[in-house]
Design a protein around this motif. Structure first.
Motif, short mmCIF file in Angstrom:
data_model
loop_
_atom_site.label_atom_id
_atom_site.label_comp_id
_atom_site.label_asym_id
_atom_site.label_seq_id
_atom_site.Cartn_x
_atom_site.Cartn_y
_atom_site.Cartn_z
N ALA A 1 0.82 -1.21 0.00
CA ALA A 1 0.00 0.00 0.00
C ALA A 1 0.86 1.26 0.00
O ALA A 1 0.39 2.33 -0.43
N ILE A 2 2.09 1.15 0.46
CA ILE A 2 2.99 2.31 0.52
C ILE A 2 3.78 2.43 -0.78
O ILE A 2 3.78 3.47 -1.44
N ALA A 3 4.46 1.34 -1.16
CA ALA A 3 5.41 1.39 -2.26
C ALA A 3 4.73 1.43 -3.62
O ALA A 3 5.11 2.20 -4.50
N GLN A 4 3.71 0.59 -3.81
CA GLN A 4 3.12 0.46 -5.13
C GLN A 4 1.83 1.26 -5.29
O GLN A 4 1.59 1.84 -6.34
N LEU A 5 1.00 1.28 -4.26
CA LEU A 5 -0.31 1.93 -4.38
C LEU A 5 -0.33 3.32 -3.77
O LEU A 5 -1.32 4.03 -3.90
N ASP A 6 0.74 3.72 -3.08
CA ASP A 6 0.97 5.09 -2.63
C ASP A 6 -0.12 5.62 -1.71
O ASP A 6 -0.71 6.67 -1.94
N PHE A 7 -0.37 4.90 -0.62
CA PHE A 7 -1.24 5.39 0.44
C PHE A 7 -0.44 6.01 1.58
O PHE A 7 -0.98 6.25 2.66
N ALA A 8 0.83 6.27 1.36
CA ALA A 8 1.72 6.71 2.44
C ALA A 8 1.23 7.98 3.12
O ALA A 8 1.34 8.13 4.34
N ASP A 9 0.68 8.91 2.35
CA ASP A 9 0.32 10.21 2.91
C ASP A 9 -1.02 10.22 3.62
O ASP A 9 -1.38 11.23 4.25
N VAL A 10 -1.79 9.13 3.54
CA VAL A 10 -3.10 9.12 4.19
C VAL A 10 -3.17 8.13 5.36
O VAL A 10 -4.07 8.22 6.19
N SER B 1 10.86 7.38 -8.56
CA SER B 1 9.74 6.99 -7.70
C SER B 1 8.48 7.69 -8.16
O SER B 1 8.35 8.92 -8.05
N GLU B 2 7.53 6.90 -8.70
CA GLU B 2 6.27 7.46 -9.18
C GLU B 2 5.25 7.47 -8.05
O GLU B 2 5.05 6.47 -7.37
N ARG B 3 4.58 8.61 -7.87
CA ARG B 3 3.64 8.79 -6.77
C ARG B 3 2.21 8.75 -7.32
O ARG B 3 1.74 9.70 -7.97
N GLU B 4 1.54 7.62 -7.09
CA GLU B 4 0.20 7.38 -7.62
C GLU B 4 -0.80 8.43 -7.16
O GLU B 4 -1.59 8.96 -7.94
N ALA B 5 -0.76 8.77 -5.88
CA ALA B 5 -1.79 9.64 -5.30
C ALA B 5 -1.71 11.06 -5.82
O ALA B 5 -2.74 11.73 -5.98
N THR B 6 -0.49 11.55 -6.08
CA THR B 6 -0.32 12.94 -6.50
C THR B 6 0.06 13.09 -7.96
O THR B 6 0.26 14.21 -8.43
N ASP B 7 0.17 11.96 -8.69
CA ASP B 7 0.53 12.00 -10.10
C ASP B 7 1.84 12.76 -10.31
O ASP B 7 1.96 13.61 -11.19
N SER B 8 2.83 12.43 -9.48
CA SER B 8 4.11 13.12 -9.51
C SER B 8 5.25 12.10 -9.51
O SER B 8 5.02 10.89 -9.44
N MET B 9 6.48 12.60 -9.56
CA MET B 9 7.64 11.72 -9.60
C MET B 9 8.81 12.39 -8.90
O MET B 9 8.99 13.60 -8.99
N VAL B 10 9.60 11.56 -8.18
CA VAL B 10 10.82 12.01 -7.53
C VAL B 10 11.97 11.16 -8.05
O VAL B 10 11.90 9.93 -8.04
N LEU B 11 13.03 11.81 -8.50
CA LEU B 11 14.19 11.11 -9.04
C LEU B 11 15.28 10.98 -7.99
O LEU B 11 15.49 11.90 -7.18
#
Length: 753
Positions: A533-542, A647-657
């Motif tokens: 849920a954190i790495a692939q589905l990006d629920f980290a911020d909620v 690192s692609e961020r599913e929840a925010t549609d963003s990316m960090v290199l």
């Protein structure tokens, strides 16, 4: 007791030994007992109840695959017979047990394995490979014997034996241990084994067959004399054969190849076949061009191997997580494996898989958890519906193919609406108060976690996938111009997420937990599952921040204590590789690299770049391994390693290199570069190199567009550097981007003291 002799002439009875019935209570147990009475090396290692690891031999097309184990025994096909080498020289019998064995892969992680035997006098290289197209595949095994000072009468023997590479403790259906051979016949230039061609090149100097009662291949090992018969029918199913080649007295090397066609169209050996097979693999696995320093080479060679193993394990469009025990297509494994292959520049596999899998969906929208050669398994696993939807969107993000979307839309609609129907079962008055309120709005109980098979529970794993699946369905509907459906599914996903978080918080408060639970009923500590849920589905911020970080801290503490020898343990599962991506997502670079280095060091075996599903503390422990290589784990490795770079961020549609990259990757050699890395925003070209301890050069380009939610760089730092409060990354506002980042100008500096 009546005794009869297959060859009565000259037969005599020397002795009779009585054994207890446990000696032969099963066919496999019988061979265990027999092997214990012979010199070590005369039978495969596992018959001595010692673990022997294996790896697949196949083509990028999948379909059929052989296995080779660490001792060089090759199983030609699933549950088939095996080829096993021996050397006899001046009366000495040389087996895997009296040489040093080592495992290898082709250059750059290409998944073409080999095994080498070495002693003071000889080297034997065992090199299998597969060539040909899908319906004309052929297995070849080349044996190259080199002697330093060959003795007279040196022979290379390749035995055909009724044993699989999989040991008996891998038993499943017809797998594990014995693989019956009833009929073998020797012809002028080949063998026929159970009706299958075995073509040696050059033809053997001598060959023979024997029934089990005659001692089988042990005949030649014991006496040095080839069995006299050219054909055998053995009702026990333990027949064996031997082919022998004599080392000419004026030579020190001998090379022979044995070919086993998989289909009628399979070809015979061609001189250039191996080079062509290696070239094809090289082309397939270099769709993404990694240019990395020596300190990162092993990690990215393993990236290529992992992708290759996923391809090899496929059965046509059916992605499968194992070459033998796990030749089934679980939707959860396969969607993740397909998404991982896309990161290696190989997106076709996921599209082909979903096109094949979609017709198995029920009319009410239920997506089955697994399909195999026996048909559909209707076990209730409610993660499958969300995974199916998420996978379809991943294909569309890569291809944008309107024909594929139109083909999938009826399935998308049914699966998304079925998720809503399932949620409504937990939104009745019965779930609005008391203990059942913790299940309000969730998906019903299921067995999507192996630990839940005995007692299905409300698994949060299912809910995370369900939410992202509904969001994926909404995105697909928007692409198709179905705005009403898109809005309805997106709203449902938003409300679903709120209900999920209420449930998690309620369970944490009620059970006084210091972690994110895996399910409502068990409130289980399961960081490996939750990390998805954190790495692939990006629920980290909620997710609740305190329990989230405490969960991973607890895991890391236990991980360190176990591997320092401070805690007892027997085995673990390398699914934990998924936690690397969770640490990257949470900005814990050092922890991510600590896990990366450990898992790379604990490959089984190291040279074959693979992990079993179950890793035993004692590598020789005869314990069930699940399957090897387990390519869902390989997929988790691909995704985790790629996230360290982008690192692609599913929840925010963003990316960090660069948020998971260590300083050594950018400060060694020519730095770090990748060309053509697939992302949701196009193929990324990214180069990063430390010019000194105080500057970093960064270039970003390729067929890549800025993510809607933003693009940033979080480069690694040299030892002793620190980040000022509030400074976490550099924002990139336009492309292409090329800059020299001076650390003192952007908030980095030497730590005080």
């Amino acid at each position: 007791l009546r005794l009869s002799f297959a060859t009565p002439t000259g037969a005599a009875l020397l002795s009779v030994m009585l054994r207890p019935d446990a000696y032969s209570r099963t066919p496999n147990e019988f061979i265990h007992q027999v092997a214990a009475e012979f010199p070590k090396g005369w039978f495969p290692r596992y018959w001595l109840r010692e673990q022997s690891y294996w790896t697949p031999v196949g083509s990028p097309d999948g379909k059929r695959r052989a296995l080779i184990n660490e001792e060089g025994m090759v199983e030609v096909d699933e549950a088939g017979f095996s080829l096993e080498p021996f050397v006899i020289s001046a009366g000495q019998r040389i087996t895997w047990a009296n040489v040093q064995t080592s495992s290898h892969l082709a250059e750059a992680g290409i998944p073409v394995p080999s095994v080498t035997w070495k002693s003071d006098d000889l080297q034997l290289d065992i090199r299998p490979w597969v060539d040909g197209e899908v319906e004309a595949l052929t297995l070849h095994v080349t044996y190259r014997l080199k002697y330093n000072n060959p003795a007279p009468e040196t022979r290379l023997i390749v035995a055909v034996r009724p044993f699989q590479v999989n040991p008996p403790w891998q038993a499943f259906r017809n797998l594990g241990g014995i693989s019956p051979i009833h009929r073998i016949s020797c012809q002028a230039d080949r063998l026929q084994v159970e009706g299958r061609r075995v073509d040696p090149s050059p033809p053997a100097d001598a060959q023979g067959v024997a029934a089990f009662e005659e001692g089988g291949i042990l005949w030649i090992l014991a006496s040095g004399v080839m069995p006299p018969r050219s054909s055998v029918e053995d009702e026990t199913g333990y027949a064996s054969a031997a082919m022998a080649w004599d080392l000419p007295p004026d030579r020190t090397t001998l090379e022979i190849t044995i070919s086993v066609p998989y289909f009628d169209k399979g070809g015979s050996l061609r001189k250039e076949a191996r080079a062509e097979a290696l070239a094809r693999w090289h082309h397939t696995l270099h769709q993404v061009d990694w240019q990395v320093p020596a300190c990162a080479m092993a990690a990215f060679d393993c990236f290529r191997t992992a992708a290759g193993h996923i391809l090899i394990n496929r059965d046509g469009p059916a992605i499968q997580p194992g070459p033998r025990r796990y030749t089934r297509s679980w939707i959860r494994d396969c969607v993740v494996m397909g998404a991982a292959l896309a990161k290696a520049g190989l997106p076709h596999a996921l599209r082909e898989f979903l096109t094949w899998y979609a017709p198995f969906q029920r009319d009410d929208g239920f997506v089955p958890c697994v399909v195999d050669r026996d048909g559909i398994d209707w076990l209730v696993e409610h993660d499958s519906h969300g995974q199916f939807l998420w996978g379809i969107r991943e294909v569309m993000r890569e291809s944008g193919d309107p024909a594929f979307l139109q083909n999938m839309l009826p399935h998308v609609t049914k699966a998304a609406d079925y998720l809503i129907t399932l949620r409504r079962q937990r939104m009745t008055a019965d779930y609005q108060q008391g203990d059942p309120a913790a299940c309000y709005g969730l998906l019903p109980e299921s067995a999507s976690h192996e630990g839940y098979l005995a007692h299905p529970v409300h698994s949060y794993w299912d809910d995370f996938w369900g939410i992202r699946g509904l969001e994926a369905a909404a995105d697909l509907a928007t692409t198709a111009g179905l705005e009403e459906a898109s809005g309805r599914w997106r709203t449902e996903a938003h409300v679903f997420q709120g209900d999920l978080l209420k449930s998690i918080n309620k369970v944490i408060a009620t059970k006084e937990l210091a972690y994110i639970p895996g399910s409502v009923e068990w409130a289980d500590f399961d960081p490996t599952a939750t990390s998805n849920a954190i790495a692939q589905l990006d629920f980290a911020d909620v997710l609740p921040e305190g329990p989230l970080h405490a969960m991973l801290d607890t895991y890391l503490d236990g991980f360190r204590r176990k591997h320092r020898g401070e805690m007892p343990w027997n085995n673990y599962t390398a699914y934990e590789i998924r936690i690397i991506g969770a640490f990257v997502r949470l900005g814990k670079r050092d922890e991510a690299n600590e896990l990366l280095q450990f898992f790379l060091s604990d490959r089984r075996p190291l040279a074959w770049n693979q992990w079993p599903e179950i890793t035993w503390r004692n590598p020789l422990s005869p314990g069930h391994l699940g399957d090897v290589p387990h390519t869902w784990i390989a997929a988790e490795y691909l995704l985790a390693l790629a996230s360290m770079v982008a690192s692609e961020r599913e929840a925010t549609d963003s990316m960090v290199l660069a948020s998971g990259m260590p300083w050594a990757w950018i400060s060694s050699g020519d730095g770090f570069a990748v060309k053509g890395l697939p992302t949701r925003y196009g193929r990324l070209d990214f180069r990063i190199k430390a010019g000194s301890d105080q500057s970093i050069e960064v270039a970003i380009g390729g067929a890549f567009t800025l993510p809607p939610g933003g693009l940033s760089i979080a480069p690694p730092l040299p030892d002793g550097q620190w980040i000022q409060p509030g400074v976490t990354a550099i924002t990139v506002k336009s492309l292409p981007f090329h800059s020299i980042l001076r650390l003192e100008d952007i908030g980095w500096g030497v730590a005080p003291g």
